[in-house]
Design an enzyme around this catalytic site. Structure first.
Site, PDB file in Angstrom:
ATOM      1  N   ASP A   1     -17.653  15.922  -2.495  1.00 53.07           N
ATOM      2  CA  ASP A   1     -18.997  16.502  -2.548  1.00 53.07           C
ATOM      3  C   ASP A   1     -19.101  17.885  -1.912  1.00 53.07           C
ATOM      4  OD1 ASP A   1     -21.730  16.107  -3.384  1.00 53.07           O
ATOM      5  OD2 ASP A   1     -22.293  15.827  -1.300  1.00 53.07           O
TER       6      ASP A   1
ATOM      7  N   SER B   1     -25.550  17.521  -8.705  1.00 53.59           N
ATOM      8  CA  SER B   1     -25.632  16.114  -8.316  1.00 53.59           C
ATOM      9  C   SER B   1     -25.682  15.217  -9.551  1.00 53.59           C
ATOM     10  CB  SER B   1     -26.877  15.881  -7.466  1.00 53.59           C
ATOM     11  OG  SER B   1     -26.716  16.522  -6.224  1.00 53.59           O
TER      12      SER B   1
ATOM     13  N   ARG C   1     -33.431  12.759  -3.473  1.00 56.84           N
ATOM     14  CA  ARG C   1     -33.814  13.981  -2.777  1.00 56.84           C
ATOM     15  C   ARG C   1     -35.125  14.508  -3.349  1.00 56.84           C
ATOM     16  NH1 ARG C   1     -31.092  17.744  -4.255  1.00 56.84           N
ATOM     17  NH2 ARG C   1     -29.526  16.741  -5.543  1.00 56.84           N
TER      18      ARG C   1
ATOM     19  N   CYS D   1     -23.323  14.678 -11.706  1.00 58.08           N
ATOM     20  CA  CYS D   1     -22.652  15.252 -12.871  1.00 58.08           C
ATOM     21  C   CYS D   1     -21.137  15.100 -12.799  1.00 58.08           C
ATOM     22  CB  CYS D   1     -23.037  16.715 -13.039  1.00 58.08           C
ATOM     23  SG  CYS D   1     -24.764  16.911 -13.504  1.00 58.08           S
TER      24      CYS D   1
ATOM     25  N   LYS E   1     -26.203  17.240   2.885  1.00 56.63           N
ATOM     26  CA  LYS E   1     -26.719  18.400   2.154  1.00 56.63           C
ATOM     27  C   LYS E   1     -27.412  19.391   3.102  1.00 56.63           C
ATOM     28  CE  LYS E   1     -25.738  16.361  -1.876  1.00 56.63           C
ATOM     29  NZ  LYS E   1     -24.594  16.705  -2.696  1.00 56.63           N
TER      30      LYS E   1
ATOM     31  N   HIS F   1     -20.696  23.141  -2.912  1.00 60.24           N
ATOM     32  CA  HIS F   1     -20.968  21.780  -3.414  1.00 60.24           C
ATOM     33  C   HIS F   1     -19.840  21.370  -4.358  1.00 60.24           C
ATOM     34  CE1 HIS F   1     -24.153  19.085  -5.619  1.00 60.24           C
ATOM     35  NE2 HIS F   1     -23.532  18.413  -4.680  1.00 60.24           N
TER      36      HIS F   1
ATOM     37  N   TYR G   1     -34.108   8.261   2.597  1.00 62.47           N
ATOM     38  CA  TYR G   1     -33.061   8.316   1.574  1.00 62.47           C
ATOM     39  C   TYR G   1     -31.949   9.309   1.931  1.00 62.47           C
ATOM     40  CZ  TYR G   1     -30.454   9.446  -2.509  1.00 62.47           C
ATOM     41  OH  TYR G   1     -29.393   9.694  -3.331  1.00 62.47           O
TER      42      TYR G   1
ATOM     43  N   ARG H   1     -26.732   3.996  -4.792  1.00 64.22           N
ATOM     44  CA  ARG H   1     -25.548   4.600  -4.179  1.00 64.22           C
ATOM     45  C   ARG H   1     -24.677   3.592  -3.451  1.00 64.22           C
ATOM     46  NH1 ARG H   1     -25.068  10.465  -4.758  1.00 64.22           N
ATOM     47  NH2 ARG H   1     -26.953  10.970  -5.915  1.00 64.22           N
TER      48      ARG H   1
END
Ligand code: GDP
Ligand code: PGA
Ligand code: MN
Length: 612
Positions: free
Chosen positions: A302, A277, A86, A279, A235, A255, A226, A395
């Site tokens: 998420d 993100s 991002r 974590c 998001k 989130h 991406y 990912r």
């Protein structure tokens, strides 16, 4: 150039458009006129369509088909090295008034921004197909389904959206029936092709714009292919735009992962956890408990949309359909549930390494490191290459219903009652393994002052401590002070006796020798057990100025190679470190100016008094 010649083709494809939704037809016509694609394609969301698109992506060199014996119906591709995460610097909230975007967001006047974007989108799809993807975030049969339509010139985005969201004809039919509002989400990789020009495997543009118009509830994304920049249901919609909808409609778009835990006494609890993100959300969502008799089931990894039900209880729903997880560190040892879901296939991997037998690999997937790989940039790789084989933000994108431990309630549009909320970040020092808030208001303060070291999930420096309120810093679609105030007012409407209990966690604290103070992953179940026993009034705790921490023997350490002294190290509150922390919080709050809720400044005063 060539625009008039292409006009008839567009008219043709619109005449054949499979919808009667007048507003959608008009928008598709407007966008195709602006972007000048070769053709318009309406995505139906079928399996056959996924097969066709992935075949085309393999043909184009964007994706490689993996060995079906290892990963059936699965694909891997690599992005342009400049398009791996991002881009927060290029992300904008263009509200009518600058004040409404707040100090945490980039802002530009909406009319000015539209001018810039129209210029970029003009002809941006030349030589490409324009795909129209009807989607819904959350359940199609929710009381108030949240629709969107993404227009994109990337087949990779279409294939990934099919994994991440409910898309296609069923959604379109429902939108028509109810003449529903939908969020228009426009995406272009910004790489038009001249006649005869050969495409590259990962088209994108040096210049990127990820732009949200909160009043209009629209999204314009340009230049990146991406995940978080291009899969606009995630998001961009479900957090940035949805947070604005939630403010206006009285709910919360957060989130957070959602996890169901069942105790040996067969009592079930639902835990929501907000971590920035990279974590640990996906890992905790797919927790494999290491303690006897406890069962974990996942609802989401998420995003969590929460509202107070008629009974005044807070309920949460995961609006997504798939997992878009950080690959490195996901392994048979740390996260077997994710590995089993991935092994079922139907997945798209981005920026991972390829094994010689047609599989994928990333750091931490297996203990044994393969002797030879093709790294994410297509180069030969051996263990002594001296660089990671997979990109740190690589990912896996996998359907959520392939998760064996998926809770049946995932399918319930009403969601689940949230019993506890965890806020967590990545901190080497200062923040204990777990701290229970004194009460709800103090818990909101914990969320508002959450801090974490930056990760590879966003472009920029890694490892810098920053405040990240409710792990929403890059995702709050309006003024951050108003957002915190909204948390306070919305929860005022709930049943105060039944509000979730709030905890602050930190899986990433280090010891003096540099190692992790806590083993993490499956062993985090021990922390969750303590939290649940706190709800039940069973576990012991020590009161400290920052909240309640576990006593050395209240954490279940059965089978763990850790002494009570090690636990004390993991949970300790060091007044010296907290002096610094309080300074950090003061600086943070100062940035809000007038928009800081008074409730939070008094929480800070109380914290300082408790340390005095
Ligand atoms: P998300 O982006 O918040 O969903 O984060 P992930 O669950 O994908 O995790 C991001 C990174 O943190 C991965 O490399 C994980 O291996 C690592 N991680 C997740 N949970 C833990 C934990 O409990 N302890 C440690 N040390 N690392 C973790
Ligand atoms: P995550 O988000 O790191 O929170 O999973 C995905 C993204 O950054 O696009
Ligand atoms: Mn994740």
């Amino acid at each position: 150039m060539g625009t008039t010649a292409r006009q008839p083709l567009l008219d043709e494809s619109l005449k054949n458009a499979p919808t009667t939704h007048a507003k959608l037809l008009a928008w598709v016509a407007e966008v195709s006129e602006l972007t000048q694609p070769d053709s318009v394609y309406w995505v139906d969301g079928s399996e056959a369509e996924f097969a066709r698109l992935t075949d085309e992506l393999v043909e184009a060199g964007t994706l490689k088909r993996l060995n079906p014996e290892l990963f059936p119906n699965s694909f891997a591709g690599s992005s342009d090295p400049k398009d791996v995460a991002r881009v927060e610097e290029r992300t904008f909230i263009c509200s009518e008034n600058e004040r409404d975007a707040g100090f945490t967001n980039n802002w530009m006047d909406p009319a000015e921004m539209k001018g810039i974007l129209k210029d970029r989108f003009k002809g941006s799809m030349r030589g490409r197909t324009m795909y129209v993807i009807p989607f819904v975030m959350g359940h199609l049969d929710a009381e108030d389904p949240k629709f969107g339509v993404e227009i994109t010139d990337s087949a990779y985005v279409v294939a990934s959206m099919r994994i991440m969201a409910r898309i296609g004809t069923d959604v379109l039919r429902k939108m028509e029936e109810t003449d529903a509002f939908y969020v228009p989400a426009l995406h272009s990789v910004g790489a038009p092709l001249e006649p005869g020009e050969k495409d590259v495997p990962w088209p994108c543009n040096e210049e990127k714009w990820i732009v949200h118009f909160p009043e209009e509830r629209s999204i314009w994304s340009y230049g990146s292919g991406y995940g978080g920049n291009a899969l606009l249901g995630k998001k961009c919609y479900s957090l940035r735009i949805a947070s604005v909808m939630a403010r206006d409609e009285g709910w919360l778009a957060e989130h957070m992962l959602i996890l169901k835990l069942t105790s040996p006494e067969n009592k079930s609890y639902h835990i929501a956890a907000a971590f920035p993100s990279a974590c640990g959300k996906t890992n905790l969502a797919l927790l494999d408990p290491t303690i006897e008799g406890w069962k974990a089931e996942t609802l989401g990894d998420d995003i969590n949309w929460m509202r107070f039900g008629k009974d005044g209880e807070l309920r949460g729903v995961n609006p997504e359909f798939g997992l878009f997880g950080v690959a490195p560190g996901t392994g048979w040892g740390t996260n077997p549930n994710a590995m089993r879901a991935i092994a079922k296939g139907n997945s798209i991997f981005t920026n991972v390494a390829l094994t010689d037998d047609g599989g994928v690999w990333w750091e931490g997937m297996t203990e044994e490191v393969p002797e030879h790989l093709t790294d994410w940039q297509g180069n030969d790789w051996t263990p002594d290459s001296g660089r990671p084989a997979a990109h740190p933000n690589s990912r896996f994108c996998t359907p959520i219903d392939q998760v064996d431990m998926l809770a049946p309630e995932y399918h319930d549009p009403e969601g689940v009652r949230i019993d506890a909320i965890l806020f967590g970040g990545r901190r080497k020092t200062t923040v204990p393994l777990v701290t229970q808030a004194h009460d709800w208001a103090h818990g909101i303060f914990m969320g508002a002052t959450l801090s974490s070291e930056t990760t590879a999930a966003a472009a920029g420096a890694v490892g810098v401590v920053r405040r990240d309120p409710m792990a929403m810093l890059p995702f709050i679609g309006y003024d951050a002070g108003d957002y915190l105030k909204h948390w306070i007012t919305v929860s005022g409407k709930g049943n105060q006796e039944r509000l979730p209990k709030i905890f602050l966690v930190n899986w990433f604290r280090r010891t003096a020798d540099g190692g992790f103070a806590w083993p993490g992953f499956g062993d985090n179940s021990r922390v969750l057990k303590w939290a649940i026993e706190r709800l039940e009034g069973k576990a012991d705790a020590v009161e400290t100025p920052i909240g309640y921490i576990p006593t050395a023997d209240s954490l279940d350490l059965t089978g763990l190679d850790m002494t009570p002294a090690d636990v004390e190290e993991a949970v300790k509150v060091d007044p010296k470190e907290w002096q610094e922390e309080v300074k950090g919080i003061e600086e943070w709050f100062a940035r809000f100016g007038d928009s800081l809720p008074a409730e939070l400044s008094s929480q800070l005063d109380e914290l300082k008094e408790r340390f005095a």
